[in-house]
Design a protein around this motif. Sequence first.
Motif, short mmCIF file in Angstrom:
data_model
loop_
_atom_site.label_atom_id
_atom_site.label_comp_id
_atom_site.label_asym_id
_atom_site.label_seq_id
_atom_site.Cartn_x
_atom_site.Cartn_y
_atom_site.Cartn_z
N ILE A 179 0.83 -1.10 0.06
CA ILE A 179 -0.04 -0.11 -0.11
C ILE A 179 0.84 1.17 0.00
CG2 ILE A 179 -1.78 1.38 1.42
CD1 ILE A 179 -2.90 -1.34 2.44
N LYS A 180 0.43 2.11 -0.95
CA LYS A 180 1.24 3.50 -1.01
C LYS A 180 2.54 3.37 -1.85
CE LYS A 180 0.15 7.07 0.87
NZ LYS A 180 -0.47 8.10 0.00
N CYS A 181 3.19 2.11 -2.29
CA CYS A 181 4.42 1.92 -2.82
C CYS A 181 4.17 1.45 -4.14
CB CYS A 181 5.12 0.79 -2.07
SG CYS A 181 5.83 1.34 -0.30
N PHE A 189 -2.30 -0.04 -4.75
CA PHE A 189 -1.85 -1.50 -4.27
C PHE A 189 -2.17 -2.20 -5.45
CE2 PHE A 189 -3.85 -4.93 -1.99
CZ PHE A 189 -2.77 -5.45 -1.35
N LEU A 190 -1.47 -3.32 -5.35
CA LEU A 190 -1.84 -4.71 -6.32
C LEU A 190 -2.36 -5.70 -5.54
CD1 LEU A 190 1.85 -4.63 -7.86
CD2 LEU A 190 -0.24 -3.81 -8.93
N ASP A 200 6.51 2.56 -13.10
CA ASP A 200 7.18 3.28 -12.22
C ASP A 200 6.28 2.90 -10.82
OD1 ASP A 200 9.17 3.96 -13.88
OD2 ASP A 200 8.28 6.09 -14.09
N ALA A 201 7.02 2.92 -9.66
CA ALA A 201 6.41 2.95 -8.52
C ALA A 201 5.75 4.16 -8.17
CB ALA A 201 7.31 2.65 -7.42
N LEU A 202 5.03 4.44 -7.16
CA LEU A 202 4.22 5.49 -6.72
C LEU A 202 5.58 6.58 -6.33
CD1 LEU A 202 1.27 4.35 -4.62
CD2 LEU A 202 1.30 5.11 -7.08
N ALA A 212 -5.69 1.28 6.19
CA ALA A 212 -6.68 2.62 6.35
C ALA A 212 -6.50 3.58 5.20
CB ALA A 212 -6.68 3.37 7.39
N LEU A 213 -5.17 3.33 4.64
CA LEU A 213 -4.67 4.31 3.44
C LEU A 213 -4.96 3.47 1.90
CD1 LEU A 213 -1.31 5.15 4.79
CD2 LEU A 213 -3.47 6.35 4.88
N LEU A 214 -5.44 2.32 1.99
CA LEU A 214 -5.80 1.63 0.71
C LEU A 214 -7.06 2.41 -0.02
CD1 LEU A 214 -5.49 -0.93 -1.08
CD2 LEU A 214 -7.43 -1.90 0.09
N GLN A 215 -6.71 2.90 -1.39
CA GLN A 215 -7.77 3.43 -2.24
C GLN A 215 -8.19 2.49 -3.09
OE1 GLN A 215 -5.31 6.29 -4.28
NE2 GLN A 215 -5.37 7.70 -2.53
N ARG A 216 -9.67 2.34 -2.91
CA ARG A 216 -10.35 1.36 -3.77
C ARG A 216 -10.64 1.82 -5.10
NH1 ARG A 216 -12.87 -3.10 -0.84
NH2 ARG A 216 -11.82 -3.12 1.22
#
Length: 107
Positions: free
Chosen positions: A10-12, A32-33, A87-89, A103-107
């Motif tokens: 998450i966030k990477c 996220f993957l 590329d990564a975030l 909690a930071l996961l974006q759907r």
Amino acid sequence: MTFVVIDNCIKCKYTDCVEVCPVDAFHEGPNFLAIDPDECIDCTLCEPECPINAIYPEDDVPAGQEGFVALNAELAKSWPVITERKDALPDAREWEGKPDKLALLQR
């Protein structure tokens, strides 16, 4: 058995893993993957490609990360397949290894 992407992604969202997947089991969300358990053939190719150790065999998911088994299955149903490295975030390095990012996961 299937492989599972856990909290550390998450966030990477490093995508080194998607290029080696022979069955296109990876799905991409905003930060996220997810791995589709119905597509994953347990080939083990993706796990060593992840630079931040965010992929585990379903039976070896670390304690406290078990919810990611069901989450991967759920998200893979609605997110598009990803087969090429991107590329990564932009701020991925800042988020590497930080715990409790669900909690930071974006759907």
